[in-house]
Design a protein around this motif. Structure first.
Motif, PDB file in Angstrom:
ATOM      1  N   ALA A   1       0.853  -1.201   0.000  1.00 53.45           N
ATOM      2  CA  ALA A   1       0.000   0.000   0.000  1.00 53.45           C
ATOM      3  C   ALA A   1       0.885   1.246   0.000  1.00 53.45           C
ATOM      4  O   ALA A   1       1.895   1.316   0.711  1.00 53.45           O
ATOM      5  CB  ALA A   1      -0.906  -0.008   1.221  1.00 53.45           C
ATOM      6  N   SER A   2       0.470   2.197  -0.796  1.00 53.76           N
ATOM      7  CA  SER A   2       1.251   3.423  -0.908  1.00 53.76           C
ATOM      8  C   SER A   2       1.278   4.162   0.436  1.00 53.76           C
ATOM      9  O   SER A   2       0.237   4.327   1.076  1.00 53.76           O
ATOM     10  CB  SER A   2       0.565   4.255  -1.983  1.00 53.76           C
ATOM     11  N   GLY A   3       2.461   4.592   0.866  1.00 51.87           N
ATOM     12  CA  GLY A   3       2.584   5.306   2.131  1.00 51.87           C
ATOM     13  C   GLY A   3       2.901   4.398   3.304  1.00 51.87           C
ATOM     14  O   GLY A   3       3.217   4.857   4.395  1.00 51.87           O
ATOM     15  N   ARG A   4       2.815   3.097   3.109  1.00 52.60           N
ATOM     16  CA  ARG A   4       3.107   2.160   4.193  1.00 52.60           C
ATOM     17  C   ARG A   4       4.631   1.914   4.199  1.00 52.60           C
ATOM     18  O   ARG A   4       5.338   2.455   5.051  1.00 52.60           O
ATOM     19  CB  ARG A   4       2.331   0.860   3.963  1.00 52.60           C
ATOM     20  N   VAL A   5       5.119   1.134   3.248  1.00 55.47           N
ATOM     21  CA  VAL A   5       6.577   1.059   3.054  1.00 55.47           C
ATOM     22  C   VAL A   5       6.932   1.925   1.835  1.00 55.47           C
ATOM     23  O   VAL A   5       7.835   2.749   1.889  1.00 55.47           O
ATOM     24  CB  VAL A   5       7.042  -0.398   2.850  1.00 55.47           C
ATOM     25  N   LEU A   6       6.181   1.737   0.769  1.00 53.32           N
ATOM     26  CA  LEU A   6       6.408   2.591  -0.409  1.00 53.32           C
ATOM     27  C   LEU A   6       6.106   4.039  -0.033  1.00 53.32           C
ATOM     28  O   LEU A   6       5.167   4.305   0.713  1.00 53.32           O
ATOM     29  CB  LEU A   6       5.512   2.148  -1.576  1.00 53.32           C
ATOM     30  N   TYR A   7       6.914   4.933  -0.564  1.00 51.76           N
ATOM     31  CA  TYR A   7       6.768   6.349  -0.242  1.00 51.76           C
ATOM     32  C   TYR A   7       5.558   6.935  -0.971  1.00 51.76           C
ATOM     33  O   TYR A   7       5.234   6.528  -2.086  1.00 51.76           O
ATOM     34  CB  TYR A   7       8.017   7.128  -0.678  1.00 51.76           C
ATOM     35  N   HIS A   8       4.934   7.891  -0.316  1.00 53.86           N
ATOM     36  CA  HIS A   8       3.772   8.549  -0.920  1.00 53.86           C
ATOM     37  C   HIS A   8       3.784  10.025  -0.531  1.00 53.86           C
ATOM     38  O   HIS A   8       4.145  10.347   0.592  1.00 53.86           O
ATOM     39  CB  HIS A   8       2.479   7.897  -0.404  1.00 53.86           C
ATOM     40  N   VAL A   9       3.418  10.890  -1.443  1.00 55.38           N
ATOM     41  CA  VAL A   9       3.148  12.272  -1.033  1.00 55.38           C
ATOM     42  C   VAL A   9       1.695  12.579  -1.380  1.00 55.38           C
ATOM     43  O   VAL A   9       1.148  12.036  -2.343  1.00 55.38           O
ATOM     44  CB  VAL A   9       4.079  13.328  -1.713  1.00 55.38           C
ATOM     45  N   GLY A  10       1.085  13.429  -0.566  1.00 59.13           N
ATOM     46  CA  GLY A  10      -0.340  13.739  -0.725  1.00 59.13           C
ATOM     47  C   GLY A  10      -0.640  14.166  -2.154  1.00 59.13           C
ATOM     48  O   GLY A  10       0.112  14.914  -2.766  1.00 59.13           O
ATOM     49  N   GLY A  11      -1.744  13.651  -2.689  1.00 57.30           N
ATOM     50  CA  GLY A  11      -2.181  14.071  -4.028  1.00 57.30           C
ATOM     51  C   GLY A  11      -1.608  13.220  -5.145  1.00 57.30           C
ATOM     52  O   GLY A  11      -2.118  13.260  -6.261  1.00 57.30           O
ATOM     53  N   ALA A  12      -0.545  12.448  -4.862  1.00 60.13           N
ATOM     54  CA  ALA A  12       0.027  11.620  -5.937  1.00 60.13           C
ATOM     55  C   ALA A  12      -0.892  10.433  -6.196  1.00 60.13           C
ATOM     56  O   ALA A  12      -1.279   9.743  -5.257  1.00 60.13           O
ATOM     57  CB  ALA A  12       1.417  11.134  -5.542  1.00 60.13           C
ATOM     58  N   PRO A  13      -1.249  10.200  -7.467  1.00 60.71           N
ATOM     59  CA  PRO A  13      -2.153   9.084  -7.743  1.00 60.71           C
ATOM     60  C   PRO A  13      -1.443   7.742  -7.610  1.00 60.71           C
ATOM     61  O   PRO A  13      -0.242   7.645  -7.829  1.00 60.71           O
ATOM     62  CB  PRO A  13      -2.568   9.311  -9.191  1.00 60.71           C
ATOM     63  N   THR A  14      -2.185   6.736  -7.225  1.00 60.88           N
ATOM     64  CA  THR A  14      -1.607   5.384  -7.170  1.00 60.88           C
ATOM     65  C   THR A  14      -2.479   4.489  -8.045  1.00 60.88           C
ATOM     66  O   THR A  14      -3.526   4.908  -8.527  1.00 60.88           O
ATOM     67  CB  THR A  14      -1.587   4.836  -5.735  1.00 60.88           C
ATOM     68  N   PHE A  15      -2.062   3.282  -8.199  1.00 62.20           N
ATOM     69  CA  PHE A  15      -2.753   2.371  -9.113  1.00 62.20           C
ATOM     70  C   PHE A  15      -2.901   1.046  -8.384  1.00 62.20           C
ATOM     71  O   PHE A  15      -1.976   0.617  -7.689  1.00 62.20           O
ATOM     72  CB  PHE A  15      -1.870   2.215 -10.363  1.00 62.20           C
ATOM     73  N   PRO A  16      -4.042   0.349  -8.500  1.00 65.13           N
ATOM     74  CA  PRO A  16      -4.221  -0.888  -7.725  1.00 65.13           C
ATOM     75  C   PRO A  16      -3.140  -1.926  -8.026  1.00 65.13           C
ATOM     76  O   PRO A  16      -2.795  -2.152  -9.190  1.00 65.13           O
ATOM     77  CB  PRO A  16      -5.589  -1.398  -8.185  1.00 65.13           C
ATOM     78  N   VAL A  17      -2.624  -2.550  -6.962  1.00 66.59           N
ATOM     79  CA  VAL A  17      -1.513  -3.493  -7.104  1.00 66.59           C
ATOM     80  C   VAL A  17      -1.921  -4.685  -7.970  1.00 66.59           C
ATOM     81  O   VAL A  17      -1.207  -5.078  -8.899  1.00 66.59           O
ATOM     82  CB  VAL A  17      -1.057  -3.997  -5.712  1.00 66.59           C
ATOM     83  N   ARG A  18      -3.089  -5.259  -7.683  1.00 62.24           N
ATOM     84  CA  ARG A  18      -3.502  -6.465  -8.419  1.00 62.24           C
ATOM     85  C   ARG A  18      -3.632  -6.156  -9.916  1.00 62.24           C
ATOM     86  O   ARG A  18      -3.215  -6.947 -10.764  1.00 62.24           O
ATOM     87  CB  ARG A  18      -4.836  -6.974  -7.856  1.00 62.24           C
ATOM     88  N   LEU A  19      -4.197  -4.995 -10.221  1.00 64.25           N
ATOM     89  CA  LEU A  19      -4.376  -4.621 -11.628  1.00 64.25           C
ATOM     90  C   LEU A  19      -3.018  -4.385 -12.304  1.00 64.25           C
ATOM     91  O   LEU A  19      -2.806  -4.766 -13.460  1.00 64.25           O
ATOM     92  CB  LEU A  19      -5.271  -3.373 -11.721  1.00 64.25           C
ATOM     93  N   THR A  20      -2.085  -3.780 -11.579  1.00 64.26           N
ATOM     94  CA  THR A  20      -0.732  -3.571 -12.116  1.00 64.26           C
ATOM     95  C   THR A  20      -0.111  -4.911 -12.519  1.00 64.26           C
ATOM     96  O   THR A  20       0.452  -5.060 -13.606  1.00 64.26           O
ATOM     97  CB  THR A  20       0.161  -2.899 -11.042  1.00 64.26           C
ATOM     98  N   LEU A  21      -0.229  -5.904 -11.634  1.00 59.97           N
ATOM     99  CA  LEU A  21       0.369  -7.222 -11.884  1.00 59.97           C
ATOM    100  C   LEU A  21      -0.312  -7.910 -13.065  1.00 59.97           C
ATOM    101  O   LEU A  21       0.337  -8.520 -13.916  1.00 59.97           O
ATOM    102  CB  LEU A  21       0.256  -8.100 -10.631  1.00 59.97           C
TER     103      LEU A  21
END
Ligand SMILES: C[S@@+](CC[C@H](N)C(=O)[O-])C[C@H]1O[C@@H](n2cnc3c(N)ncnc32)[C@H](O)[C@@H]1O
Length: 234
Positions: free
Chosen positions: A15-35
């Motif tokens: 999840a973005s912001g947990r271990v992976l870095y995140h800044v407010g407003g940056a879009p993320t993409f679902p992990v399962r869909l990415t894979l």
């Protein structure tokens, strides 16, 4: 869309912001869909290993980092570019998590946060980072650079697969004010080989022109508020 290659597992370690870095407003993409998208592209690709993967609107390189961690056995090089310097910094931080040095730095940051605030979320992130570290099996070369994709004309590498999630909606706009996805497709066509597989994720309002001599569409899928289309050169 039915998932063909990717089980409905628990991906919360990523999840973005947990271990992976995140800044407010940056879009993320679902992990399962990415894979799933990556696996579909790999099916179309003649090359199955030693892949050079490029995201030309990479944002914080969330997609690239997930793929490096979970599909790293097939990938040798990850390239990302973006028009926004803030995104480039975030992308470099995220891709550093593919190295033991980057993981140790992140672990130290999370440990300091946990010692200071004693929050459950930081303790869970520390458990996630131990599991993520076990995924680092081989070294992947990474490169992040500044590029307005609408002006791309040359690259020092030939991508085997391009996966990109283009700007949409109010959260992220096209960086030069001209929102023509077809201009991006034209630019990309100059840096691909006939073997390159290209997947573009977009919102449902955006339309890639298919009646051209340049590309053949291999697949089109709709999922929730998004769609993705997979192409190669004709
Ligand atoms: C939906 S986000 C991509 C998120 C990314 N897939 C991730 O995993 O973090 C779209 C990105 O396109 C970038 N962008 C907007 N206009 C651009 C342009 N003309 N050239 C390159 N990147 C652009 C934005 O800065 C933003 O980071």
């Amino acid at each position: 869309m039915e998932y063909k290659f990717t089980p409905n597992d628990n991906y919360e370690d990523f999840a973005s912001g947990r271990v992976l870095y995140h800044v407010g407003g940056a879009p993320t993409f679902p992990v399962r869909l990415t894979l799933e998208i990556y696996e579909r592209c790999l099916q179309y690709s003649n090359k199955k290993t030693d892949i050079s993967l490029y995201d030309c609107c990479c944002g914080g390189a969330y997609m690239l980092t997930i793929l490096g961690l979970l599909k790293g056995n097939t990938i040798s090089r990850l390239y990302g570019s973006d028009i926004d310097s803030g995104s480039i910094k975030l992308a470099k931080d995220n891709l550093s998590l593919l190295t033991t040095t980057g993981i140790q730095k992140r672990r130290d940051e999370l440990t300091t946060l946990y010692d200071t605030y004693k929050k459950d979320s930081h303790s869970q992130a520390l458990q996630s980072i131990d599991r993520i570290e076990k995924l680092l099996s081989k070294e992947i070369n990474t490169s992040i650079f500044h590029q307005n994709i609408l002006e791309l004309s040359d690259l020092p590498f030939i991508p085997d697969i391009i996966i990109t999630d283009v700007p949409y909606g109010n959260l992220v706009e096209w960086g030069d004010g001209n929102s023509d996805i077809n201009q991006m497709m034209d630019a990309i066509s100059k840096v691909c080989s006939p073997e390159t597989i290209i997947c573009v994720c977009m919102d449902k309002k955006q339309k890639i022109q298919t009646d051209t001599d340049i590309y053949q569409r291999l697949e089109k899928q709709s999922i929730g508020k998004r769609k993705f289309e997979i192409y190669k050169l004709k």
